[in-house]
Design a protein around this motif. Structure first.
Motif, PDB file in Angstrom:
ATOM      1  N   ARG A  68       0.846  -1.200   0.000  1.00 33.50           N
ATOM      2  CA  ARG A  68       0.000   0.000   0.000  1.00 33.50           C
ATOM      3  C   ARG A  68       0.880   1.249   0.000  1.00 33.50           C
ATOM      4  O   ARG A  68       1.799   1.385   0.790  1.00 33.50           O
ATOM      5  N   PHE A  69       0.580   2.165  -0.928  1.00 35.76           N
ATOM      6  CA  PHE A  69       1.233   3.473  -1.012  1.00 35.76           C
ATOM      7  C   PHE A  69       0.136   4.523  -0.907  1.00 35.76           C
ATOM      8  O   PHE A  69      -0.749   4.573  -1.773  1.00 35.76           O
ATOM      9  N   ARG A  70       0.165   5.296   0.177  1.00 38.34           N
ATOM     10  CA  ARG A  70      -0.870   6.294   0.432  1.00 38.34           C
ATOM     11  C   ARG A  70      -2.235   5.649   0.290  1.00 38.34           C
ATOM     12  O   ARG A  70      -2.560   4.749   1.054  1.00 38.34           O
ATOM     13  N   LYS A  71      -3.029   6.049  -0.697  1.00 41.34           N
ATOM     14  CA  LYS A  71      -4.381   5.488  -0.817  1.00 41.34           C
ATOM     15  C   LYS A  71      -4.477   4.343  -1.824  1.00 41.34           C
ATOM     16  O   LYS A  71      -5.551   3.808  -2.045  1.00 41.34           O
ATOM     17  N   TRP A  72      -3.358   3.949  -2.437  1.00 41.68           N
ATOM     18  CA  TRP A  72      -3.393   2.930  -3.481  1.00 41.68           C
ATOM     19  C   TRP A  72      -2.860   1.589  -2.989  1.00 41.68           C
ATOM     20  O   TRP A  72      -1.773   1.510  -2.433  1.00 41.68           O
ATOM     21  N   GLU A  73      -3.647   0.569  -3.233  1.00 43.68           N
ATOM     22  CA  GLU A  73      -3.190  -0.793  -2.976  1.00 43.68           C
ATOM     23  C   GLU A  73      -2.620  -1.314  -4.296  1.00 43.68           C
ATOM     24  O   GLU A  73      -3.321  -1.382  -5.303  1.00 43.68           O
ATOM     25  N   THR A  74      -1.346  -1.660  -4.287  1.00 41.47           N
ATOM     26  CA  THR A  74      -0.671  -2.106  -5.503  1.00 41.47           C
ATOM     27  C   THR A  74      -0.282  -3.571  -5.386  1.00 41.47           C
ATOM     28  O   THR A  74      -0.197  -4.112  -4.282  1.00 41.47           O
ATOM     29  N   GLN A  75      -0.043  -4.175  -6.530  1.00 30.96           N
ATOM     30  CA  GLN A  75       0.544  -5.512  -6.572  1.00 30.96           C
ATOM     31  C   GLN A  75       1.991  -5.324  -6.981  1.00 30.96           C
ATOM     32  O   GLN A  75       2.281  -4.759  -8.046  1.00 30.96           O
ATOM     33  N   TYR A  76       2.887  -5.755  -6.134  1.00 36.49           N
ATOM     34  CA  TYR A  76       4.332  -5.604  -6.301  1.00 36.49           C
ATOM     35  C   TYR A  76       4.875  -6.930  -6.828  1.00 36.49           C
ATOM     36  O   TYR A  76       4.550  -7.990  -6.289  1.00 36.49           O
ATOM     37  N   PHE A  77       5.700  -6.864  -7.859  1.00 36.99           N
ATOM     38  CA  PHE A  77       6.262  -8.069  -8.450  1.00 36.99           C
ATOM     39  C   PHE A  77       7.774  -8.090  -8.233  1.00 36.99           C
ATOM     40  O   PHE A  77       8.493  -7.266  -8.793  1.00 36.99           O
ATOM     41  N   PRO A  78       8.246  -9.033  -7.406  1.00 36.26           N
ATOM     42  CA  PRO A  78       9.684  -9.154  -7.172  1.00 36.26           C
ATOM     43  C   PRO A  78      10.432  -9.494  -8.458  1.00 36.26           C
ATOM     44  O   PRO A  78       9.825  -9.897  -9.461  1.00 36.26           O
ATOM     45  N   ALA A  79      11.737  -9.379  -8.413  1.00 38.21           N
ATOM     46  CA  ALA A  79      12.579  -9.693  -9.572  1.00 38.21           C
ATOM     47  C   ALA A  79      12.255 -11.079 -10.114  1.00 38.21           C
ATOM     48  O   ALA A  79      12.115 -12.035  -9.361  1.00 38.21           O
ATOM     49  N   GLY A  80      12.122 -11.155 -11.427  1.00 41.58           N
ATOM     50  CA  GLY A  80      11.922 -12.427 -12.102  1.00 41.58           C
ATOM     51  C   GLY A  80      10.507 -12.961 -12.116  1.00 41.58           C
ATOM     52  O   GLY A  80      10.197 -13.856 -12.893  1.00 41.58           O
ATOM     53  N   GLU A  81       9.634 -12.436 -11.281  1.00 39.75           N
ATOM     54  CA  GLU A  81       8.260 -12.947 -11.232  1.00 39.75           C
ATOM     55  C   GLU A  81       7.439 -12.320 -12.355  1.00 39.75           C
ATOM     56  O   GLU A  81       7.400 -11.101 -12.490  1.00 39.75           O
ATOM     57  N   PRO A  82       6.761 -13.141 -13.167  1.00 43.56           N
ATOM     58  CA  PRO A  82       5.965 -12.560 -14.254  1.00 43.56           C
ATOM     59  C   PRO A  82       4.777 -11.766 -13.725  1.00 43.56           C
ATOM     60  O   PRO A  82       4.176 -12.133 -12.719  1.00 43.56           O
ATOM     61  N   VAL A  83       4.454 -10.688 -14.402  1.00 46.68           N
ATOM     62  CA  VAL A  83       3.290  -9.890 -14.039  1.00 46.68           C
ATOM     63  C   VAL A  83       2.044 -10.632 -14.508  1.00 46.68           C
ATOM     64  O   VAL A  83       1.946 -11.021 -15.670  1.00 46.68           O
ATOM     65  N   THR A  84       1.114 -10.834 -13.581  1.00 47.72           N
ATOM     66  CA  THR A  84      -0.151 -11.489 -13.900  1.00 47.72           C
ATOM     67  C   THR A  84      -1.278 -10.693 -13.257  1.00 47.72           C
ATOM     68  O   THR A  84      -1.082 -10.035 -12.241  1.00 47.72           O
ATOM     69  N   ALA A  85      -2.443 -10.775 -13.886  1.00 43.31           N
ATOM     70  CA  ALA A  85      -3.629 -10.102 -13.344  1.00 43.31           C
ATOM     71  C   ALA A  85      -4.864 -10.844 -13.823  1.00 43.31           C
ATOM     72  O   ALA A  85      -4.827 -11.543 -14.838  1.00 43.31           O
TER      73      ALA A  85
END
Length: 157
Positions: free
Chosen positions: A7-24
């Motif tokens: 969470r950054f201020r009012k936004w809940e984000t999905q954080y992807f560590p190194a090497g992990e593919p972005v999925t949604a």
């Protein structure tokens, strides 16, 4: 959705560590899977996905550090749920952008600083303190702009 929640201020984000593919679970606006794979292991950058406003599409942005923060340790703290705001103190937000170098005409893709995403309350101060890539990867001459990383090798004009 994949990733780890931060969470950054009012936004809940999905954080992807190194090497992990972005999925949604839904489409990500402007997402290029091949480009993302090229950037997944960059040592000074991590990827986040979130929605700026309710009802708007998901977007992928890049957090970039130039202050030597150990991002492998950060990945472990985020995974353990122990990361704090201080762990992100050196980060700025960037997004992909196509550009060219006026002096030599080379074209390339960069991760460029974005000020349109107010993820941090001190974004202006962060942008002033950040170190940018300021040499054209094709000719070595000065490159103006706020390039955080070059994505692709330059293409000659």
């Amino acid at each position: 959705m994949g990733g780890l929640t931060v969470r950054f201020r009012k936004w809940e984000t999905q954080y992807f560590p190194a090497g992990e593919p972005v999925t949604a679970d839904e489409p990500i606006a402007g997402f290029d899977e091949l480009e993302d794979r090229l950037l997944a292991d960059r040592p000074r950058m991590r990827r986040i996905v979130f929605r700026l406003r309710p009802g708007r599409p998901l977007h992928r942005y890049y957090l970039h550090w130039s202050d030597g923060t150990d991002l492998e340790c950060l990945d472990r703290r985020v995974a353990a749920g122990t990361a704090t705001e201080a762990d992100f103190a050196g980060a700025v937000v960037g997004e992909p952008y196509s550009t060219s170098h006026p002096a030599c005409g080379a074209r390339f893709r960069v991760i460029e600083l974005t000020t349109a995403v107010p993820l941090f309350s001190d974004s202006l101060e962060r942008s002033r303190a950040h170190a940018y890539r300021n040499e054209c990867p094709a000719c070595g001459e000065r490159f103006t702009g706020n390039a955080l990383e070059f994505i692709t090798p330059p293409v000659a004009p």
